[in-house]
Design a protein around this motif. Sequence first.
Motif, PDB file in Angstrom:
ATOM      1  N   GLU A  99       2.211  -2.161   3.133  1.00 24.82           N
ATOM      2  CA  GLU A  99       3.574  -2.356   3.625  1.00 24.82           C
ATOM      3  C   GLU A  99       3.591  -3.251   4.863  1.00 24.82           C
ATOM      4  O   GLU A  99       4.441  -4.144   4.987  1.00 24.82           O
ATOM      5  CB  GLU A  99       4.214  -1.009   3.936  1.00 24.82           C
ATOM      6  N   VAL A 140      -5.064  -1.193  -5.093  1.00 31.98           N
ATOM      7  CA  VAL A 140      -4.283   0.032  -5.244  1.00 31.98           C
ATOM      8  C   VAL A 140      -3.914   0.194  -6.717  1.00 31.98           C
ATOM      9  O   VAL A 140      -3.219  -0.651  -7.293  1.00 31.98           O
ATOM     10  CB  VAL A 140      -3.029   0.000  -4.360  1.00 31.98           C
ATOM     11  N   SER A 191      -4.035   2.895   2.606  1.00 35.71           N
ATOM     12  CA  SER A 191      -3.893   1.615   1.900  1.00 35.71           C
ATOM     13  C   SER A 191      -2.429   1.256   1.699  1.00 35.71           C
ATOM     14  O   SER A 191      -2.029   0.094   1.872  1.00 35.71           O
ATOM     15  CB  SER A 191      -4.617   1.669   0.561  1.00 35.71           C
ATOM     16  N   ASN A 192      -1.610   2.240   1.353  1.00 34.44           N
ATOM     17  CA  ASN A 192      -0.179   1.965   1.167  1.00 34.44           C
ATOM     18  C   ASN A 192       0.481   1.523   2.471  1.00 34.44           C
ATOM     19  O   ASN A 192       1.322   0.609   2.481  1.00 34.44           O
ATOM     20  CB  ASN A 192       0.528   3.201   0.624  1.00 34.44           C
ATOM     21  N   ASP A 226      -2.962   6.778   1.150  1.00 34.46           N
ATOM     22  CA  ASP A 226      -1.893   6.692   2.149  1.00 34.46           C
ATOM     23  C   ASP A 226      -2.163   5.562   3.138  1.00 34.46           C
ATOM     24  O   ASP A 226      -1.250   4.805   3.496  1.00 34.46           O
ATOM     25  CB  ASP A 226      -1.755   8.024   2.896  1.00 34.46           C
ATOM     26  N   LYS A 245      -2.052   7.773  -8.045  1.00 34.18           N
ATOM     27  CA  LYS A 245      -2.430   6.553  -7.348  1.00 34.18           C
ATOM     28  C   LYS A 245      -3.839   6.707  -6.781  1.00 34.18           C
ATOM     29  O   LYS A 245      -4.257   7.803  -6.424  1.00 34.18           O
ATOM     30  CB  LYS A 245      -1.458   6.234  -6.210  1.00 34.18           C
ATOM     31  N   GLU A 250      -2.099   2.332  -9.788  1.00 33.17           N
ATOM     32  CA  GLU A 250      -0.989   3.256 -10.025  1.00 33.17           C
ATOM     33  C   GLU A 250      -0.739   3.375 -11.517  1.00 33.17           C
ATOM     34  O   GLU A 250      -0.595   2.371 -12.224  1.00 33.17           O
ATOM     35  CB  GLU A 250       0.273   2.764  -9.318  1.00 33.17           C
TER      36      GLU A 250
END
Length: 632
Positions: free
Chosen positions: A212, A115, A207-208, A205, A188, A117
């Motif tokens: 989490e 990921v 991957s995030n 989304d 991102k 950013e």
Amino acid sequence: MICEYYKAISDYGAIGNLRTVALIGKDGSIDWCCFPVIDNPSIFGAILDIRQGGRFQVSVPDAGIGFQYYVKDTNILKTQFKIGRSELTVTDFMPLLGDINKCGGSYAPPEIHRVLECHGDDVEIEVEWSPRFDYARVPTAIKELDDVWTATGGNDKLSLCNINNAKVINGKNGPSLYASFQMKDGEKRALITRWNSKNMDGDIDTSNELMERTASTWKEWVHKEPSINAHKWAAEWFPFLIRSKLALKMMIHDDTGAMMAAPTASLPEVIGDILNCDYRYTWVRDASMVGQALISTGHVKEAVDLFKWVEKVSKEHFEKGEGIKIMYGLHGEIELEEKTLDHLEGYKRSKPIHIGNGAANQVQHGIYGEILNTAYELVRRDIKLEPEMMNFLSRVADRACEVWKEKDSGIWEERKNLRHYTYSKVMMWVALDRAIHLACNYNFPGDIDKWKKSRSEIRESVLKYGYDKKLGSFVRAFGQKELDAANLRIPLLEFLPFDDERVQGTINNTLKYLTENQLVYRYLKKEGPHSKEGTFALCTFWLVDALALSGRINEARDILENIINHTNHVGLLSEMIDAETGELLGNFPQAFSHIGMINSMVYLAYAEGKPVPVAPIGTLEHREKMDSRRDF
């Protein structure tokens, strides 16, 4: 000439999913990864050959190496690159979902999410993706299909999504995909590489969300047992305790409960020399020390799963008359033939590169003590063993009676010299000592009189032939003058008390002859490749343990603080450390080293009067209970 462009072993962090592990350098390059499980051939192997091995790198031109750290209490790794007012953070993880407190309870697809950013000014990013299948022995083809890049080699496939405007350059070592793109402040993007997957989708989304959930999975596991009060007894070392726990968990294979010794193959013990071994297997000798470390930190289930797996695979071959193997593949394999990869140059040209391990067929009698000591560790914590398992362990004790007079290869797996190694004899004494205790107190079946007779004979033999009066120390093998740091465990295993002059003599000789800059060599050899090897991290921790329980607390604390200071930037340790330079050597990260770190924290905390969960074996409190039942 040594290749200076190889990164130091200490420059890597590790991510994993309880099936495999990837090493990621501070330059954003994945230089080691085997899919879908760790003992499969590498697909990224630049750590073993900078040109041919293959890598997956995300970098920022002119930014140099990044600042790398773990997301707190997880095995999710972040690497930050800064140049001017621009900053890129790369967050690397393998998805891991479900219940990881028990064997087989997790879901972990074979994929890596990177990921990206951006913060500040626009950032120029470069990507290289150059998979090399089967240790770069199989030709690779890379092509684009429906906005997804696919690399194929033989019957295997690796995909990469969310890369646009890339180009493939065919070099003499195979094709490589290169891409360059800009990201703006707050933007991102997720780069996802998957093994043999039909899933070609990927978005930031998803991957995030996976990140989490993966973070929650790791955090719930690492803090599942608050009652152990580790923050109290580990004190200032608590962050290193947490990292060691997470490193060990990452090396436990979820399908079976087996623990690999390390996730790498042929990282050298001596740079530029021949001491290069494959450690992606489970050693039976590790079992009791692993069990103690896991149980002390509240993870009893993993210790039980590991012991059940060791018992299962050992019994299968024991009952065939083949004897207990010293190591197994992660699914119980015994065919671990050692092969050489001549086409790769090796880390900093350290050849040969070995896959498989020729030590698998050695005779190592210490494993009998490790198995029964592990059983005892569980039983003394009120964990019941099944009757079938107890019957098997009884036969293991009988076998120790039969073979204790024979030579073996010893704990350090000498490939040429079968000897009467002192430590091996002590471990067979441990096997019978624990069997006798289990029989007397826990309805363990067996011939106690036979076990007592052999136990006494082993003890007499070790004290007569394994101790050198002139040196004032236990020695490596009967009749030899060579020292061995493994003998530091003699009082820890309760063969002798800590106040015995022979124990203190062994500790003092270890400090005098085997210790350099507060780091301990496992032994000293005057010639051959082993004469150049680094200090052994686990042996250094054994010295901490022996000093702590001898009441030499300040010495123990100094040595523990020193070796903790040798962990790398993310708290990981390899097998060995160069005593002069502090360079990490050998396979990495090393389970043995992190096991030793946890256990040393427990021993020193106990010696300092802190509230450890259970008094470890070797402590005065435990020994007094056991000695009352030992008739010698």
